[in-house]
Design an enzyme around this catalytic site. Structure first.
Site, PDB file in Angstrom:
ATOM      1  N   GLU A  89     -10.004  18.617  20.321  1.00 24.44           N
ATOM      2  CA  GLU A  89     -10.217  19.648  21.433  1.00 24.44           C
ATOM      3  C   GLU A  89     -11.133  20.569  20.884  1.00 24.44           C
ATOM      4  OE1 GLU A  89      -6.797  21.258  22.994  1.00 24.44           O
ATOM      5  OE2 GLU A  89      -5.701  19.458  22.697  1.00 24.44           O
ATOM      6  N   CYS A 113       3.224  25.216  17.038  1.00 23.13           N
ATOM      7  CA  CYS A 113       1.709  24.533  17.454  1.00 23.13           C
ATOM      8  C   CYS A 113       2.037  23.117  17.818  1.00 23.13           C
ATOM      9  CB  CYS A 113       0.805  24.645  16.248  1.00 23.13           C
ATOM     10  SG  CYS A 113      -0.906  23.826  16.234  1.00 23.13           S
ATOM     11  N   ASN A 280       1.325  30.794  23.305  1.00 20.40           N
ATOM     12  CA  ASN A 280       0.899  30.114  24.481  1.00 20.40           C
ATOM     13  C   ASN A 280       1.843  29.061  24.663  1.00 20.40           C
ATOM     14  OD1 ASN A 280      -0.454  28.768  26.545  1.00 20.40           O
ATOM     15  ND2 ASN A 280      -2.300  28.900  25.548  1.00 20.40           N
ATOM     16  N   CYS A 323      -3.787  24.810  21.693  1.00 19.41           N
ATOM     17  CA  CYS A 323      -4.457  24.028  20.979  1.00 19.41           C
ATOM     18  C   CYS A 323      -3.305  22.497  20.729  1.00 19.41           C
ATOM     19  CB  CYS A 323      -4.681  24.439  19.597  1.00 19.41           C
ATOM     20  SG  CYS A 323      -5.914  23.476  18.756  1.00 19.41           S
TER      21      CYS A 323
END
Length: 337
Positions: A89, A113, A280, A323
């Site tokens: 990404e 993550c 996130n 991510c």
């Protein structure tokens, strides 16, 4: 592909440093090889001119757009397919910024993550890293590159530094406009000062508690937090670029008053910026971001103690694109086709 392999290939075709320079500038800046009164057809050696279409096709194949996901004004997450079908990404950021990946997957295993959930799959070559910049520049101008995407740059340091060297010379990116992020690795602090192109440094801190940090970042080097900050501070003072300390804010984990006191103790008087990044949401994880009121309160206390704090948007909350999530979703979908 690595930049060094590409330059050797050019030399084998009769290229001199001036020819390498023009070709690499043209590729990395998405610009013409022609110069006033010096068209490429007259400038490049015949063997290189003959091989150029194949070289360009190979370079174009290093990074292809597999999907684009807008995530706010000036922000879009790019799912990038590499030449072997693996995907990483990149993120288009406001004001000409770009976040690039350095590995497929990651070995650090940060618990919050997605990138490291399946471990490290492979390293990216330096040309693959630069190719993400090229891909982005075909869409819009890029004048800042941060190495904060998938992967731990310190675990692929040779390729990352080779990419930085190219971008900071022929790629027309200012040295202070490149930011290398790391969880903290001695090799970074040893090698960056020796580089001709010295990027700014970002240190993924996330907590001031040694025990908690070892749980949040289980495979990070076991270096005392105070030592990490001291090494980062020395580099910041030598380069005149403040260290960017990264802090993913997770409710009930690292948003306590004790953490605020630890930050004040650790960063007071330091040449530093503390980036608060609200968590996130990641599929399968129970963590949550603190309330906006709590985040603002934490930032306010730290600012009153003279610490520069910025609250960063994680650029993907609306699309569940933290991510590694875009790649994970694409891999999952491909399994059911």
């Amino acid at each position: 592909m690595c930049i060094s392999q590409l330059t050797q290939r050019l030399r084998d075709l009769g290229a001199k440093p001036c020819h390498e320079d023009r070709l690499l500038r043209g590729w990395s800046q998405v610009a013409s090889y022609d110069r006033k009164n010096s068209p490429a057809d007259n400038f490049f050696p015949l063997a290189l001119r003959d091989a150029l279409p194949a070289i360009e096709a190979e370079l174009d194949g290093l990074a292809r757009l597999a999907g684009e996901y807008p995530a706010g004004e000036g922000v879009a997450r790019l799912l990038v397919e590499l030449h072997d079908g693996q995907r990483v990404e990149s993120v288009l950021l406001p004001r000409g910024g770009l976040c690039v990946s350095t590995q497929v997957g990651c070995a650090v295993g940060c618990v919050f993550c997605m990138s490291g959930r399946n471990g490290l799959i492979r390293q990216l070559g330096s040309a693959e890293i630069v190719a993400q910049v090229v891909l982005a520049r075909k869409r819009r101008a890029v004048n800042k590159v941060v190495f904060m995407g998938m992967g731990e740059p310190a675990h692929n340091l040779d390729n990352v530094l080779e990419a930085i060297a190219l971008l900071g010379t022929m790629g027309n990116i200012g040295h202070k406009n490149m930011v290398l992020s790391t969880v903290g690795d001695v090799r970074v602090f040893e090698r960056l000062p020796l580089m001709r192109v010295k990027p700014a440094l970002a240190l993924s801190l996330h907590t001031t508690d040694e025990v908690l940090r070892s749980k949040l970042l289980p495979a990070a080097p076991q270096i005392a937090i105070e030592e990490l900050v001291e090494r980062a501070e020395n580099y910041a003072r030598a380069t005149s670029y403040p260290v960017q300390y990264q802090w993913t804010l997770i409710e009930g984990i690292n948003d306590s008053d004790a953490e605020i006191e630890g930050i004040v103790r650790l960063l007071s008087g330091k040449y530093a910026v503390l980036n608060f990044i609200p968590f996130n949401r990641v599929d399968g994880l129970v963590y949550r971001r603190p309330s906006s009121e709590r985040i603002a309160a934490m930032a306010g206390v730290l600012k009153r103690h003279g610490i520069l704090v910025k609250i960063r948007d994680s650029a993907g909350q609306e699309i569940e694109g933290a991510c590694g999530q875009l790649r994970a979703r694409a891999v999952s979908q491909s399994r059911f086709r």
